[in-house]
Design a protein around this motif. Structure first.
Motif, PDB file in Angstrom:
ATOM      1  N   ASP A  27       0.851  -1.184   0.000  1.00 16.91           N
ATOM      2  CA  ASP A  27       0.000   0.000   0.000  1.00 16.91           C
ATOM      3  C   ASP A  27       0.886   1.233   0.000  1.00 16.91           C
ATOM      4  O   ASP A  27       1.998   1.202   0.551  1.00 16.91           O
ATOM      5  N   LYS A  70       0.523   5.786   0.089  1.00 12.70           N
ATOM      6  CA  LYS A  70      -0.290   7.000   0.132  1.00 12.70           C
ATOM      7  C   LYS A  70       0.644   8.197   0.091  1.00 12.70           C
ATOM      8  O   LYS A  70       1.735   8.182   0.665  1.00 12.70           O
ATOM      9  N   TYR A  90       4.625   4.292   2.523  1.00 13.73           N
ATOM     10  CA  TYR A  90       4.285   3.018   1.899  1.00 13.73           C
ATOM     11  C   TYR A  90       4.722   1.847   2.759  1.00 13.73           C
ATOM     12  O   TYR A  90       5.630   1.946   3.578  1.00 13.73           O
ATOM     13  N   ARG A 149      -2.153  -2.065   4.939  1.00 11.78           N
ATOM     14  CA  ARG A 149      -2.580  -0.729   4.540  1.00 11.78           C
ATOM     15  C   ARG A 149      -1.977   0.328   5.447  1.00 11.78           C
ATOM     16  O   ARG A 149      -1.703   0.063   6.617  1.00 11.78           O
ATOM     17  N   PHE A 203      -2.447   4.591   6.621  1.00  7.06           N
ATOM     18  CA  PHE A 203      -3.368   5.722   6.680  1.00  7.06           C
ATOM     19  C   PHE A 203      -2.636   6.917   7.299  1.00  7.06           C
ATOM     20  O   PHE A 203      -2.730   7.157   8.505  1.00  7.06           O
ATOM     21  N   GLU A 213     -11.356   3.173   6.776  1.00  6.86           N
ATOM     22  CA  GLU A 213     -10.730   4.490   6.678  1.00  6.86           C
ATOM     23  C   GLU A 213     -10.301   4.953   8.060  1.00  6.86           C
ATOM     24  O   GLU A 213     -10.886   4.563   9.061  1.00  6.86           O
TER      25      GLU A 213
END
Length: 182
Positions: free
Chosen positions: A6, A8, A16, A45, A47, A85
């Motif tokens: 993942d 961002k 990452y 993931r 965030f 999220e």
């Protein structure tokens, strides 16, 4: 060779997860790594907040951790299950919330809210503020933008309707959940 699970972008910071259990924070303008943490499980993931100074990551078992690349601290968060999220409060910097990916037993998505902190004697900490279950409507039209969690100021907005026209938008009000004041 790194396999990225993942990634961002948070401002000028790329966050990452790679090589299974590693989370890396990379400065795009500086073209160099800034911080890195290695976790005991594979990281699925990431965030990050809007400037990449705090990152919640989810591992392969559904566990969550808060990583602070400024002091290289990592704190495991209480189990919430899979996360759809993570919301970061734009005004109360230490406040963040995780929205579950699946509906819970109460017919809604679980929203768990935490406050992070630091004390000279105890170091970094995370305190659970609470959690609640919120119903999430699925759009009737599959082409309509899905209703998803949004970042709010001192509140978490969980239902935001797509604007059809300016006059209709004035008539419809967003439904805030909160406010969260700590």
């Amino acid at each position: 060779e790194r396999s990225v699970s993942d990634a961002k972008l948070a401002g000028d910071i790329l966050v990452y997860a790679h090589s299974g259990s590693c989370v890396q924070v990379h400065s795009v303008p500086g073209k160099c790594p800034v911080a890195e943490t290695v976790h005991s499980e594979a990281v699925r993931r990431v965030f990050p907040n809007s400037n990449g100074t705090r990152i919640v990551f989810e591992d392969s078992r559904g566990g969550l951790c808060l990583f602070n690349p400024l002091d290289d601290s990592t704190i495991r968060l209480p189990s919430t299950g899979r996360v759809a999220e993570v919301l970061w409060d734009a005004v109360d910097f230490p406040v963040f919330a995780a929205v579950s990916a699946e509906e819970g037993g109460e017919g809604g998505r679980r929203v768990s809210v935490w406050v992070s902190g630091f004390s000279a004697s105890d170091g970094p900490s995370v305190t659970a503020v609470g959690s609640l279950s919120v119903a999430v409507e699925e759009p009737a039209d599959p082409d309509e933008e899905a209703q998803r969690p949004r970042e709010g100021l001192h509140q978490v907005i969980l239902a935001q309707k797509k604007e059809k026209s300016r006059s209709e938008a004035r008539k419809e009000e967003e439904v805030p959940v909160g406010p969260y004041t700590v």
